[in-house]
Enzyme design. Sequence first.
Site: not given
Lengths: 281, 281
Positions: B74, B95, B135, B137-139, B163-164, B257
């Site tokens: 993503k 997405n 999280g 990340g992408g999602a 860092g992210r 989900g």
Amino acid sequence: MTPHITGTTRLLVVLGDPVAQVRAPSLVNPLLARLGVDAVLVPVHAPAGRLGTIVRGLRALGNLDGMLVTVPHKIAICAYADELSPAARLAGCVNALRREPDGRWRGDNFDGAGFVRGLSAAGHDPAGRRVLLVGAGGAGRAVAVALLEAGAARLTVRDVDVGRRAELVERLRAVWPDRIEAAPDGGHVVGERPGGGHVDADIAVNATPLGMRPDDPLPLRPGSLRPGTVVADVIMRPRRTSLLAAAAAAGHPVHHGGHMLDHQLDLYRRFFRLDERKADT
Amino acid sequence: MTPHITGTTRLLVVLGDPVAQVRAPSLVNPLLARLGVDAVLVPVHAPAGRLGTIVRGLRALGNLDGMLVTVPHKIAICAYADELSPAARLAGCVNALRREPDGRWRGDNFDGAGFVRGLSAAGHDPAGRRVLLVGAGGAGRAVAVALLEAGAARLTVRDVDVGRRAELVERLRAVWPDRIEAAPDGGHVVGERPGGGHVDADIAVNATPLGMRPDDPLPLRPGSLRPGTVVADVIMRPRRTSLLAAAAAAGHPVHHGGHMLDHQLDLYRRFFRLDERKADT
């Protein structure tokens, strides 16, 4: 009937430009569904100038197991196969590729075998017959190889591209020295042989794309054939090409392009190991 | 129900690595069939190292209209979009991509909107609530943007990649200065806050991939949450992740989900202009 598609479904594609006319999805998907193989065949429109980019992308897919290939890619696709079957190598063209267990891509060609099977099933076994073949492109090359393998007594090849025609004749003459020749003229649309008289053939085959569009000129003139010559086409859509219509009107037995694909279905089934995969699932 | 596939059928793909778990084909194909749109959605396994080769190939296809994108692509896929929607740009991840009439590819992101719609539909409207998001990340990025847009009072972000996590917090703080913060610890699996006591959140969301495999560690420990905190997951398969099982056992309301995707279907329908295409056919 179309297979049910989920995230685990494996892919097969048929590549062409155009691709709208392909019949493979309508034949192969019902077979996949019937066998219970978790795979689906989808059309991929691969514009000619982008074939390399597209095939490199497809080869990188983790869930692509095979490709069928149609006009105009059957010759160019050879460059993207890691290995070729003897039939594909001899014809210099490929209409099916599969991913081998080690990840290599193997190209094969079933056009010729499918065409000859269809011809024989319709009562026109080419063994011992004289055949006029118009078109030395992808389909023509495959059909030429299969006709000679099936025992055609003499194969005469025409193509508007005389270099391509000469190349095919030369290549196949190395294997069948006395049974293949170039026609005295190179054009797609031909009249009588120079000097007049009928073309001396039992079977005349169109393996050019002429006839896919309604305004295409005829690839050969039925009036130039002697009465009784079987006129066959490799074009599947339209089913009744201008050539077949003109030939039928002139009293010739005709043989539709669809037979070629119908008789390839069993060959694909074996090539893509569908029965093994059925057992796996 | 799967759409009938012929040579004219247009393609949509869902890209992932792995891809076996995706539910999009099971949701989108029946919609296409019901609307009578001549298109099919197939899964494409795009191994992470080959994403560029694959997307370049897919973009070159003449009959591909759109791509859905899942883990882990993503964020990386943004580089292959010609333009991004505001939501996708803010989240830094995509997405869904569609081919525009001029051939450009536009990326958008419906994960966040789908997640928030699902949460609200289940009675957990995030407006005015304190949310713990694990999280970035992408999602996670997409969910963060949508939660803040929906009026979450405070969003606390955790990620094992500090860092992210910092990058996401900094980016969204520029838009929502007082409502987003980094969690005091960076790890996926966290216990209590330093100094003990419960995490102060009304809703806790797992947006990491932890839970897709049965032996994954928990992304957060339900015991660290105060009673009544809603525990939500973005993982669709398995439906009942280890996190949701543990949360339910500890008496927390849980949110699966699958809701995120179910509530994206209308958004996809509009994005891919399926109703216009229905009218065309």
